[in-house]
Write a protein that holds these residues in place. Structure first.
Motif, PDB file in Angstrom:
ATOM      1  N   ASP A 248       0.865  -1.179   0.000  1.00  0.00           N
ATOM      2  CA  ASP A 248       0.000   0.000   0.000  1.00  0.00           C
ATOM      3  C   ASP A 248       0.898   1.225   0.000  1.00  0.00           C
ATOM      4  N   CYS A 249       1.112   1.811  -1.167  1.00  0.00           N
ATOM      5  CA  CYS A 249       2.010   2.952  -1.309  1.00  0.00           C
ATOM      6  C   CYS A 249       1.206   4.245  -1.248  1.00  0.00           C
ATOM      7  N   GLY A 250       1.476   5.033  -0.222  1.00  0.00           N
ATOM      8  CA  GLY A 250       0.654   6.190   0.101  1.00  0.00           C
ATOM      9  C   GLY A 250      -0.420   5.738   1.069  1.00  0.00           C
ATOM     10  N   ALA A 251       0.019   5.063   2.133  1.00  0.00           N
ATOM     11  CA  ALA A 251      -0.914   4.400   3.064  1.00  0.00           C
ATOM     12  C   ALA A 251      -1.717   5.384   3.899  1.00  0.00           C
ATOM     13  N   HIS A 252      -1.180   6.611   4.075  1.00  0.00           N
ATOM     14  CA  HIS A 252      -1.843   7.642   4.859  1.00  0.00           C
ATOM     15  C   HIS A 252      -2.165   7.100   6.260  1.00  0.00           C
ATOM     16  N   GLN A 253      -3.422   7.138   6.692  1.00  0.00           N
ATOM     17  CA  GLN A 253      -3.760   6.687   8.041  1.00  0.00           C
ATOM     18  C   GLN A 253      -4.158   5.209   8.094  1.00  0.00           C
ATOM     19  N   GLY A 254      -4.145   4.547   6.939  1.00  0.00           N
ATOM     20  CA  GLY A 254      -4.293   3.099   6.947  1.00  0.00           C
ATOM     21  C   GLY A 254      -5.623   2.524   6.532  1.00  0.00           C
ATOM     22  N   LEU A 255      -6.478   3.306   5.869  1.00  0.00           N
ATOM     23  CA  LEU A 255      -7.773   2.774   5.450  1.00  0.00           C
ATOM     24  C   LEU A 255      -7.614   1.491   4.632  1.00  0.00           C
ATOM     25  N   TYR A 256      -6.802   1.555   3.584  1.00  0.00           N
ATOM     26  CA  TYR A 256      -6.607   0.370   2.747  1.00  0.00           C
ATOM     27  C   TYR A 256      -5.725  -0.665   3.434  1.00  0.00           C
ATOM     28  N   SER A 257      -4.749  -0.226   4.194  1.00  0.00           N
ATOM     29  CA  SER A 257      -3.848  -1.180   4.856  1.00  0.00           C
ATOM     30  C   SER A 257      -4.606  -2.122   5.788  1.00  0.00           C
ATOM     31  N   VAL A 258      -5.521  -1.570   6.600  1.00  0.00           N
ATOM     32  CA  VAL A 258      -6.255  -2.434   7.522  1.00  0.00           C
ATOM     33  C   VAL A 258      -7.253  -3.307   6.767  1.00  0.00           C
ATOM     34  N   TYR A 259      -7.822  -2.762   5.694  1.00  0.00           N
ATOM     35  CA  TYR A 259      -8.758  -3.550   4.884  1.00  0.00           C
ATOM     36  C   TYR A 259      -8.029  -4.714   4.226  1.00  0.00           C
ATOM     37  N   LEU A 260      -6.865  -4.428   3.652  1.00  0.00           N
ATOM     38  CA  LEU A 260      -6.063  -5.462   3.008  1.00  0.00           C
ATOM     39  C   LEU A 260      -5.592  -6.510   4.006  1.00  0.00           C
ATOM     40  N   ALA A 261      -5.158  -6.061   5.192  1.00  0.00           N
ATOM     41  CA  ALA A 261      -4.629  -6.989   6.197  1.00  0.00           C
ATOM     42  C   ALA A 261      -5.681  -7.990   6.639  1.00  0.00           C
ATOM     43  N   LYS A 262      -6.907  -7.544   6.752  1.00  0.00           N
ATOM     44  CA  LYS A 262      -7.990  -8.456   7.128  1.00  0.00           C
ATOM     45  C   LYS A 262      -8.193  -9.512   6.051  1.00  0.00           C
ATOM     46  N   LEU A 263      -8.035  -9.137   4.795  1.00  0.00           N
ATOM     47  CA  LEU A 263      -8.254 -10.057   3.679  1.00  0.00           C
ATOM     48  C   LEU A 263      -7.138 -11.090   3.553  1.00  0.00           C
ATOM     49  N   VAL A 264      -5.882 -10.674   3.747  1.00  0.00           N
ATOM     50  CA  VAL A 264      -4.762 -11.602   3.555  1.00  0.00           C
ATOM     51  C   VAL A 264      -4.453 -12.406   4.815  1.00  0.00           C
ATOM     52  N   GLY A 265      -4.981 -11.966   5.966  1.00  0.00           N
ATOM     53  CA  GLY A 265      -4.820 -12.716   7.202  1.00  0.00           C
ATOM     54  C   GLY A 265      -3.398 -12.706   7.740  1.00  0.00           C
ATOM     55  N   ASN A 266      -3.193 -13.438   8.821  1.00  0.00           N
ATOM     56  CA  ASN A 266      -1.870 -13.507   9.444  1.00  0.00           C
ATOM     57  C   ASN A 266      -0.860 -14.237   8.574  1.00  0.00           C
ATOM     58  N   GLU A 267      -1.366 -15.048   7.619  1.00  0.00           N
ATOM     59  CA  GLU A 267      -0.477 -15.779   6.736  1.00  0.00           C
ATOM     60  C   GLU A 267       0.123 -14.865   5.665  1.00  0.00           C
ATOM     61  N   GLY A 268      -0.543 -13.742   5.401  1.00  0.00           N
ATOM     62  CA  GLY A 268      -0.088 -12.809   4.375  1.00  0.00           C
ATOM     63  C   GLY A 268       0.669 -11.640   4.981  1.00  0.00           C
ATOM     64  N   ARG A 269       0.997 -10.664   4.130  1.00  0.00           N
ATOM     65  CA  ARG A 269       1.697  -9.469   4.582  1.00  0.00           C
ATOM     66  C   ARG A 269       1.189  -8.247   3.823  1.00  0.00           C
ATOM     67  N   VAL A 270       1.092  -7.132   4.556  1.00  0.00           N
ATOM     68  CA  VAL A 270       0.770  -5.844   3.951  1.00  0.00           C
ATOM     69  C   VAL A 270       1.939  -4.918   4.235  1.00  0.00           C
ATOM     70  N   PHE A 271       2.596  -4.447   3.189  1.00  0.00           N
ATOM     71  CA  PHE A 271       3.712  -3.520   3.334  1.00  0.00           C
ATOM     72  C   PHE A 271       3.180  -2.119   3.074  1.00  0.00           C
ATOM     73  N   ALA A 272       3.066  -1.343   4.147  1.00  0.00           N
ATOM     74  CA  ALA A 272       2.484   0.004   4.080  1.00  0.00           C
ATOM     75  C   ALA A 272       3.606   1.033   3.976  1.00  0.00           C
ATOM     76  N   ILE A 273       3.586   1.826   2.907  1.00  0.00           N
ATOM     77  CA  ILE A 273       4.627   2.833   2.673  1.00  0.00           C
ATOM     78  C   ILE A 273       4.024   4.212   2.896  1.00  0.00           C
ATOM     79  N   GLU A 274       4.544   4.934   3.889  1.00  0.00           N
ATOM     80  CA  GLU A 274       4.001   6.248   4.252  1.00  0.00           C
ATOM     81  C   GLU A 274       5.108   7.083   4.906  1.00  0.00           C
ATOM     82  N   PRO A 275       5.439   8.273   4.354  1.00  0.00           N
ATOM     83  CA  PRO A 275       6.552   9.068   4.890  1.00  0.00           C
ATOM     84  C   PRO A 275       6.226   9.938   6.101  1.00  0.00           C
ATOM     85  N   SER A 276       4.959  10.252   6.325  1.00  0.00           N
ATOM     86  CA  SER A 276       4.590  11.186   7.393  1.00  0.00           C
ATOM     87  C   SER A 276       4.548  10.490   8.755  1.00  0.00           C
TER      88      SER A 276
END
Length: 292
Positions: A87-115
């Protein structure tokens, strides 16, 4: 055109127009009312808290089955447990948390955010949902490694193209080819960086040549002109790497090929031509699992 296809097209456009009308109403209401924290309960069971310093409540965070319905419905049907995504431009994590729920603990979400400020909110959303598959990288993505000014302006934050006021901070910019593990196969990547999307893609070329990931969600808006390129040039860059642009219809569960999808929706799907059948099969099998 057959009757069934005509009906699908009618359903697509009437649903699209209704959603746009709802967006306008919500936008007029939210921007004058909401200030501070506002909680959204997403359709896959995650809770997202959005912090607004200005009272400006952007459309993309008014998810209620309306504004991000098209994008998130695609993700819920396409992704699987164990998938790796970024998730590039993750901001406060709307998509990151949505994605993480979908891929589960077996998957990974790499959130890229500079702020650092947005990362603190992202961390809170991660902890509140116990989504430990999210890994946060405190960088901006671009086409070369450098330090650059980043303008913090809520949902419209971005790498500066001119001098701004004291809302600007210095951040480290890095190419995703260097940041992400190229030995991994990513199922999906989201790029939403307020106009600098082509710069991010240029820094991801090595992986894109390998159709990794097979699917990208890319925001394409008029802000691209601030970085010296056009939406058409972005499309041609992707085409040269084997990616075609589509819109997803959640109503018919179909990928719609459009010459200029950004005219209808700010988020386009870029899918590698070698992976199109793979994506379609995933969409169909998830619907069959749910009996849809």
């Amino acid at each position: 055109m057959g009757l069934e296809k005509k009906f699908d097209l009618y359903l697509e456009w009437t649903s699209f127009l209704r959603s746009k009308l709802c967006q306008i109403i919500l936008w007029a209401y939210y921007k004058n009312v909401f200030l501070g924290d506002w909680v959204l309960y997403l359709d896959n069971g995650t809770k997202f808290t959005y912090h607004s310093d200005t009272g400006l409540f952007p459309l993309s965070f008014s998810f209620s089955g309306i504004t991000d319905f098209r994008d998130m419905k695609f993700l819920s049907r396409y992704l699987r447990k164990g998938d790796f995504v970024f998730d590039c431009g993750a901001h406060q994590g709307l998509y990151s948390v949505y994605l993480a729920k979908l891929v589960g603990n077996e998957g990974r979400v790499f959130a890229i955010e500079p702020s650092k400020r947005f990362i603190s909110y992202l961390e809170k959303n991660k902890q509140e949902n116990n989504l430990y598959s999210i890994e946060i990288f405190p960088f901006a993505a671009g086409n070369k490694k450098e330090k650059k000014t980043f303008y913090e302006n809520g949902p419209f934050s971005r790498l500066s193209v001119q001098s701004f006021d004291n809302s600007s901070i210095e951040v480290e910019v890095i190419c995703l080819d260097e940041l992400l593990d190229r030995g991994l196969r990513y199922a999906f990547g989201k790029i939403d960086v307020e106009g600098a999307e082509l710069l991010v893609l240029q820094g991801l070329t090595k992986m894109l040549k390998e159709a990794n990931p097979p699917v990208l969600q890319i925001e394409i808006t008029k802000l691209v002109k601030d970085y010296g390129y056009s939406a058409q040039e972005l499309k041609e860059f992707l085409f040269d790497l084997g990616y075609m642009l589509y819109l997803y219809s959640p109503w018919s569960n179909q990928l719609l090929k459009r010459s200029k999808p950004w005219k209808s929706c700010i988020n386009s799907l870029a899918i590698h031509h070698k992976s199109i059948e793979f994506v379609i099969d995933r969409l169909k099998s998830k619907n069959q699992e749910k009996g849809l």
